[in-house]
Design an enzyme around this catalytic site. Structure first.
Site, PDB file in Angstrom:
ATOM      1  N   ASP A  81       0.873  -0.991   0.039  1.00  0.00           N
ATOM      2  CA  ASP A  81       0.132  -0.109   0.018  1.00  0.00           C
ATOM      3  C   ASP A  81       0.990   1.405   0.004  1.00  0.00           C
ATOM      4  O   ASP A  81       1.444   1.476   1.117  1.00  0.00           O
ATOM      5  CB  ASP A  81      -0.761  -0.039   1.186  1.00  0.00           C
ATOM      6  CG  ASP A  81      -1.905   1.014   1.211  1.00  0.00           C
ATOM      7  OD1 ASP A  81      -1.952   1.910   0.295  1.00  0.00           O
ATOM      8  OD2 ASP A  81      -2.593   1.158   2.051  1.00  0.00           O
ATOM      9  N   ASP A 294      -1.357   7.331  -6.465  1.00  0.00           N
ATOM     10  CA  ASP A 294      -1.340   6.259  -5.553  1.00  0.00           C
ATOM     11  C   ASP A 294      -1.995   4.946  -6.224  1.00  0.00           C
ATOM     12  O   ASP A 294      -2.868   5.033  -6.884  1.00  0.00           O
ATOM     13  CB  ASP A 294      -2.642   6.587  -4.349  1.00  0.00           C
ATOM     14  CG  ASP A 294      -2.982   5.322  -3.495  1.00  0.00           C
ATOM     15  OD1 ASP A 294      -1.714   4.600  -3.377  1.00  0.00           O
ATOM     16  OD2 ASP A 294      -3.934   5.443  -2.786  1.00  0.00           O
TER      17      ASP A 294
END
Length: 443
Positions: A81, A294
């Site tokens: 992540d 992201d």
């Protein structure tokens, strides 16, 4: 407000360290690791009706890596992540119906819990949204929670992580979580933990000292892509265009200081620059309005005024070409309200390749989105013979998020390099399958 709280996913991208390729590197690490991606589709809620109270977020796309931890080594899998800092592992067998996906610290001679009086607990947890605390055993306690009601909590500890091969052993700080709960317990139980990849001092890349890492996502099943840890100084690689990472040292309520933040300067539709005031693209005095790149978010989200300008222009340029799905209460995933009805015949004849392109313009670089990635087919929803396709840019305001987010769906067939040493992100359009072949990765 940390982006980790707003994860939106649709595919599972799986990385296997055990099948990595290794190349010489001039980085702080002894070698560059290339890790192939694999995909797995997991169930998702495709309801398009407006939520009555709060948005529900579904973790049905994750990036995971398989590696070994502890002494002797235990096999584990971790979700990668780039929007999170602290790496963590499940450490309580009773809370997980799949005990094979737990790390057992009692079996490791190198496991070392971190006391709450240590400098690590007192100073290196400053970027956590929920401050670290001291438990009854005077150990450093961390709590993480997410917008989909998932959470994890436990103690900070130090442990040996085995990366790539036996020569790459590093002692890293991580969270040994005794309590983990999620929106999909069956899927969550298949993963041992999470590998934090942002710019925080306790992230995996920061602790490992990698000066750079890159990824390339193809968006196809036969060759999903790859992740590269370390330098990417390959002579065959297309020269990258770089945009600087934005840093704000002062703590602000809506600015994530350890996210990969860049400056969005404009948006073009088929080459036409939208009339967007520069002021709405710059973070304000509260930090609202930052632009984050992201890999953990699926689609791209824009603040209300910018989303409206893009939606209006795209709608105008597709008028007469596409038929709008005129259902006022339908908002795909609660944030995307521009959808179309498209027949299978029109898909086969290439209508998606005739769509107006959308370009996200940054300082020094650009991401151009064209063709199929502009529209996403809503699974299991048809009107007559037509399928419903939605514009893959969403409204951040409907998420309750004060930021622009560039998701991985719009990073397909782009080489994305995170240059931590020079505080910049490099971008270049490439064919990920061709690049993978050059790296020796088999499809």
């Amino acid at each position: 407000m940390h982006l980790t709280f707003y994860r939106l996913f649709s595919l599972l991208l799986i990385l296997f360290i055990g099948t990595n390729q290794c190349f010489p590197s001039s980085s702080h690490s002894s070698q560059t690791l290339v890790l192939p991606l694999k995909t797995r589709i997991t169930p998702a809620d495709n309801s398009g009706h407006r939520p009555t109270d709060k948005l529900h977020f579904h973790h049905n796309v994750t990036l995971t890596v398989t590696l070994t931890v502890g002494t002797p080594p235990q096999n584990i899998s971790m979700v990668i992540d780039t929007g999170s800092e602290l790496s963590w592992l499940r450490c309580n067998r009773t809370s997980n119906p799949n005990p094979a996906n737990n790390f057992d610290p009692t079996l490791s001679s190198s496991y070392s819990p971190i006391p709450c009086s240590s400098p690590t607990c007192r100073t290196r947890t400053r970027d956590f949204l929920i401050p670290a605390s001291c438990d009854s055993d005077k150990l450093c306690h961390a709590t993480l929670s997410y917008a989909d009601a998932s959470s994890s909590e436990g103690n900070l500890a130090a442990e040996v992580f085995h990366i790539g091969n036996s020569t790459n052993n590093s002692t890293l700080v991580f969270g040994c979580m005794g309590s983990v709960s999620g929106s999909d317990p069956e899927e969550d139980s298949k993963t041992t933990g999470l590998l934090g990849m942002n710019r925080g001092s306790l992230s995996f890349v920061s602790q490992m000292g990698f000066p750079k890492f890159s990824y390339c996502i193809s968006g196809t099943d036969d060759f999903p892509g790859f992740l590269l840890l370390g330098d990417s100084n390959f002579t065959w690689l297309t020269p990258l265009n770089y945009t600087p990472l934005i840093r704000i040292s002062t703590p602000l309520p809506y600015f994530d200081r350890v996210a990969y933040t860049v400056q969005l300067t404009g948006i073009k539709v088929n080459g036409k620059l939208l009339p967007i005031p520069k002021s709405v693209l710059v973070p304000d005095h509260t930090g609202a309005g930052q632009t984050m790149v992201d890999s953990g978010t699926q689609f791209t989200f824009l603040l209300g005024p910018v989303y409206t300008a893009l939606r209006t222009e795209f709608l105008n340029q597709t008028n007469g070409t596409l038929t709008v799905y005129d259902e006022p209460d339908f908002v795909f995933q609660g944030t995307m309200d521009l959808c179309y009805l498209i027949s299978p015949v029109r898909i086969r004849t290439g209508i998606l390749h005739r769509l107006p392109s959308v370009s996200l313009v940054f300082e020094g670089a650009e991401i151009a989105v064209s063709g199929q990635p502009l529209l996403y087919r809503v699974p299991h929803l048809t009107v007559g013979n037509d399928s419903v396709y939605c514009f893959t840019f969403g409204n951040s305001d409907l998420m309750g998020m004060e930021a622009y987010v560039i998701g991985h769906h719009h990073q397909q067939n782009m080489w994305i390099e995170f240059d931590l040493q020079r505080s910049r992100i490099g971008l270049a359009p490439v064919q990920c399958d061709v690049s993978g072949q050059r790296l020796g990765i088999e499809s």
